[in-house]
Write a protein that holds these residues in place. Structure first.
Motif, PDB file in Angstrom:
ATOM      1  N   THR A 146      45.727  56.414  48.103  1.00 13.86           N
ATOM      2  CA  THR A 146      45.497  55.484  46.998  1.00 13.86           C
ATOM      3  C   THR A 146      44.243  55.894  46.236  1.00 13.86           C
ATOM      4  N   ARG A 147      44.304  55.720  44.936  1.00 16.76           N
ATOM      5  CA  ARG A 147      43.185  56.088  44.065  1.00 16.76           C
ATOM      6  C   ARG A 147      42.785  54.878  43.230  1.00 16.76           C
ATOM      7  N   ALA A 148      41.548  54.446  43.403  1.00 17.15           N
ATOM      8  CA  ALA A 148      41.011  53.313  42.654  1.00 17.15           C
ATOM      9  C   ALA A 148      40.222  53.856  41.464  1.00 17.15           C
ATOM     10  N   VAL A 149      40.624  53.467  40.246  1.00  7.89           N
ATOM     11  CA  VAL A 149      40.016  54.006  39.028  1.00  7.89           C
ATOM     12  C   VAL A 149      39.277  52.891  38.300  1.00  7.89           C
ATOM     13  N   SER A 150      37.963  53.048  38.155  1.00  2.00           N
ATOM     14  CA  SER A 150      37.180  52.079  37.378  1.00  2.00           C
ATOM     15  C   SER A 150      37.316  52.431  35.894  1.00  2.00           C
ATOM     16  N   GLU A 151      37.352  51.421  35.029  1.00  2.00           N
ATOM     17  CA  GLU A 151      37.572  51.648  33.601  1.00  2.00           C
ATOM     18  C   GLU A 151      36.585  50.829  32.776  1.00  2.00           C
ATOM     19  N   GLY A 152      36.232  51.367  31.610  1.00  2.00           N
ATOM     20  CA  GLY A 152      35.385  50.638  30.666  1.00  2.00           C
ATOM     21  C   GLY A 152      34.011  50.305  31.212  1.00  2.00           C
ATOM     22  N   GLY A 153      33.499  51.121  32.126  1.00  2.75           N
ATOM     23  CA  GLY A 153      32.176  50.865  32.678  1.00  2.75           C
ATOM     24  C   GLY A 153      32.137  49.765  33.716  1.00  2.75           C
ATOM     25  N   GLU A 154      33.299  49.198  34.059  1.00  2.55           N
ATOM     26  CA  GLU A 154      33.376  48.123  35.045  1.00  2.55           C
ATOM     27  C   GLU A 154      33.853  48.676  36.388  1.00  2.55           C
ATOM     28  N   HIS A 155      33.403  48.085  37.483  1.00  2.44           N
ATOM     29  CA  HIS A 155      33.865  48.487  38.807  1.00  2.44           C
ATOM     30  C   HIS A 155      35.356  48.191  38.977  1.00  2.44           C
ATOM     31  N   PHE A 156      36.008  49.004  39.779  1.00  4.47           N
ATOM     32  CA  PHE A 156      37.363  48.683  40.215  1.00  4.47           C
ATOM     33  C   PHE A 156      37.272  47.543  41.221  1.00  4.47           C
ATOM     34  N   GLU A 157      38.210  46.611  41.128  1.00  4.39           N
ATOM     35  CA  GLU A 157      38.222  45.500  42.072  1.00  4.39           C
ATOM     36  C   GLU A 157      39.666  45.120  42.387  1.00  4.39           C
ATOM     37  N   ALA A 158      39.950  44.838  43.657  1.00  6.50           N
ATOM     38  CA  ALA A 158      41.316  44.477  44.041  1.00  6.50           C
ATOM     39  C   ALA A 158      41.299  43.559  45.247  1.00  6.50           C
ATOM     40  N   ASN A 159      42.307  42.703  45.322  1.00  5.19           N
ATOM     41  CA  ASN A 159      42.548  41.908  46.520  1.00  5.19           C
ATOM     42  C   ASN A 159      43.541  42.659  47.402  1.00  5.19           C
ATOM     43  N   VAL A 160      43.384  42.497  48.707  1.00  2.58           N
ATOM     44  CA  VAL A 160      44.244  43.168  49.672  1.00  2.58           C
ATOM     45  C   VAL A 160      44.713  42.134  50.694  1.00  2.58           C
ATOM     46  N   VAL A 161      46.015  42.105  50.960  1.00  2.87           N
ATOM     47  CA  VAL A 161      46.562  41.209  51.984  1.00  2.87           C
ATOM     48  C   VAL A 161      47.378  42.048  52.956  1.00  2.87           C
ATOM     49  N   LEU A 162      47.051  41.966  54.248  1.00  3.50           N
ATOM     50  CA  LEU A 162      47.755  42.727  55.275  1.00  3.50           C
ATOM     51  C   LEU A 162      48.477  41.766  56.214  1.00  3.50           C
TER      52      LEU A 162
ATOM     53  N   SER B  69      35.292  43.408  51.816  1.00  2.00           N
ATOM     54  CA  SER B  69      35.067  42.105  52.433  1.00  2.00           C
ATOM     55  C   SER B  69      36.385  41.642  53.026  1.00  2.00           C
ATOM     56  N   THR B  70      36.390  41.270  54.305  1.00  2.00           N
ATOM     57  CA  THR B  70      37.650  40.896  54.952  1.00  2.00           C
ATOM     58  C   THR B  70      37.479  39.650  55.811  1.00  2.00           C
ATOM     59  N   ALA B  71      38.561  38.897  55.914  1.00  3.21           N
ATOM     60  CA  ALA B  71      38.631  37.742  56.811  1.00  3.21           C
ATOM     61  C   ALA B  71      40.027  37.724  57.413  1.00  3.21           C
ATOM     62  N   THR B  72      40.143  37.188  58.623  1.00  5.32           N
ATOM     63  CA  THR B  72      41.428  37.152  59.314  1.00  5.32           C
ATOM     64  C   THR B  72      41.806  35.705  59.615  1.00  5.32           C
ATOM     65  N   THR B  73      43.020  35.319  59.241  1.00  2.00           N
ATOM     66  CA  THR B  73      43.447  33.947  59.466  1.00  2.00           C
ATOM     67  C   THR B  73      43.671  33.693  60.953  1.00  2.00           C
ATOM     68  N   ASP B  74      43.581  32.442  61.321  1.00  8.01           N
ATOM     69  CA  ASP B  74      43.536  32.064  62.733  1.00  8.01           C
ATOM     70  C   ASP B  74      44.901  32.092  63.411  1.00  8.01           C
ATOM     71  N   LYS B  75      45.929  31.586  62.750  1.00  6.76           N
ATOM     72  CA  LYS B  75      47.220  31.407  63.407  1.00  6.76           C
ATOM     73  C   LYS B  75      48.054  32.687  63.434  1.00  6.76           C
ATOM     74  N   PHE B  76      48.228  33.327  62.262  1.00  3.77           N
ATOM     75  CA  PHE B  76      49.093  34.496  62.164  1.00  3.77           C
ATOM     76  C   PHE B  76      48.334  35.820  62.133  1.00  3.77           C
ATOM     77  N   GLY B  77      47.028  35.767  62.026  1.00  2.00           N
ATOM     78  CA  GLY B  77      46.257  37.006  61.995  1.00  2.00           C
ATOM     79  C   GLY B  77      46.460  37.813  60.727  1.00  2.00           C
ATOM     80  N   ILE B  78      46.717  37.131  59.604  1.00  3.48           N
ATOM     81  CA  ILE B  78      46.837  37.820  58.318  1.00  3.48           C
ATOM     82  C   ILE B  78      45.430  38.229  57.879  1.00  3.48           C
ATOM     83  N   ARG B  79      45.281  39.479  57.486  1.00  4.44           N
ATOM     84  CA  ARG B  79      43.974  39.977  57.064  1.00  4.44           C
ATOM     85  C   ARG B  79      43.907  39.950  55.541  1.00  4.44           C
ATOM     86  N   ILE B  80      42.919  39.279  55.004  1.00  2.00           N
ATOM     87  CA  ILE B  80      42.776  39.122  53.561  1.00  2.00           C
ATOM     88  C   ILE B  80      41.446  39.724  53.145  1.00  2.00           C
ATOM     89  N   GLY B  81      41.479  40.591  52.134  1.00  2.00           N
ATOM     90  CA  GLY B  81      40.262  41.305  51.778  1.00  2.00           C
ATOM     91  C   GLY B  81      40.063  41.455  50.287  1.00  2.00           C
TER      92      GLY B  81
END
Length: 330
Positions: free
Chosen positions: A107-123, A42-54
């Protein structure tokens, strides 16, 4: 701020090279569980600086990617994140982050304990950082960021940036009412850039006594800066080399060493990224071909297939969705 969602799922006999809307290029992709793999970005891009947040949510996967136009901050919320660049390996969990400048990495995303891997990303767009932050600090830390930097909450100086990245990502992904105020969003954008700049300045101070970046790394930084400033010009590799004062062969070798690609390939990816951004934001009646030509694309015959390979959809689809979004905001 609109949030764009993409979903990827493993299919029988297919477990490779699914394209993501997050990065410049996906070189390869594998689900950890080929029979039951699922990934949502899921991604959105800010209006002024074009920072991509996901936000990334996955059953577990590994991705080989190239990012050319952004510095990337990866902040796990759940599970383990492992990353390998050309010269270093890193891992982190919740409360930590990995920060990369433009580079190629796995990059390797590892799910643990039966839960999905989840991360925030800022570009953070490279051109925005160069225009708003201390250039010397950026140059001094460029080689380090190409390898990757681990950011820990145990370091008090890192906490404001970590906390604010997580806060802003959660606000966007949860549709916070505060985002309806454009001025408030731009204030948060400016604060995010300021916090990033403070972190880079402190990082530059810590690395002041370290070995200077290699000549090849310096050539690549200068060449990419020149490319970004002249994307709409009919550049040749020889012209780029002459502009930064090195031989064409030295430039080719530097890109092979640092980017695992040729200068021509990197230039083409930069132009594709520029087209992608303009297709999403241009409010004129210009068509896809007009925008591509304006961005310096020469081979229109191959343009559509290259665009689809990188962004997972036709350029006309991007343009149509963007126009629908712009119409809703009027």
């Amino acid at each position: 701020m609109d949030v764009h969602v993409e979903e990827y799922q493993s299919l029988p006999g297919l477990n490779d090279a699914r394209r993501s809307n997050l990065f410049s290029r996906t070189n390869g992709f594998l689900f950890s569980d080929p029979g039951n793999g699922h990934l949502t970005t899921s991604t959105a891009t800010t209006d002024k600086f074009g920072i991509r947040i996901g936000r990334v949510r996955s059953t577990g996967h590994e991705i080989d990617l190239t990012e050319l136009n952004h510095s990337t901050m990866l902040l796990p919320v759940q599970g383990l994140l492992e990353a390998r660049s050309r010269r270093a390996e890193h891992s982190c969990r919740q409360g930590e982050a990995l920060l990369f400048g433009p580079n190629r990495r796995t990059t390797r995303a590892v799910s643990e304990g039966g839960e999905h891997f989840e991360a925030n990303v800022v570009l953070f767009p490279t051109d925005v950082l160069m225009a708003n932050l201390d250039r010397q600090a950026l140059e001094r830390t460029g080689d380090l960021l190409e390898s990757g930097v681990a950011v820990h909450d145990a370091d008090a100086a890192s906490v404001p940036l970590l906390k604010f990245c997580d806060f802003l990502s959660a606000a966007i992904m949860n549709g916070s009412a505060a985002l309806g105020n454009r001025r408030h969003v731009q204030t948060m954008e400016a604060l995010l850039i300021e916090l990033y700049g403070e972190f880079i300045s402190r990082l530059a101070e810590k690395t002041a006594g370290r070995k200077a970046p290699s000549a090849g790394a310096r050539y690549v930084v200068k060449a990419e800066e020149y490319m970004r400033a002249n994307l709409d010009e009919p550049l040749t590799v020889a012209e780029i080399a002459a502009a930064i004062g090195v031989s064409q062969r030295s430039l080719q070798l530097a890109f092979r060493e640092v980017r695992s690609a040729t200068p021509r390939e990197i230039l083409a990816l930069m132009r594709l990224h520029l087209v992608h951004e303009k297709l999403k934001s241009d409010k004129s009646g210009a068509g896809v071909t007009d925008i591509a030509l304006e961005c310096g694309v020469a081979n229109i015959g191959r343009f559509a297939s290259c665009y689809r390979e990188v962004y997972g959809e036709k350029p006309s689809t991007t343009r149509r969705r963007a126009r629908a979004g712009l119409a809703r905001t009027r």
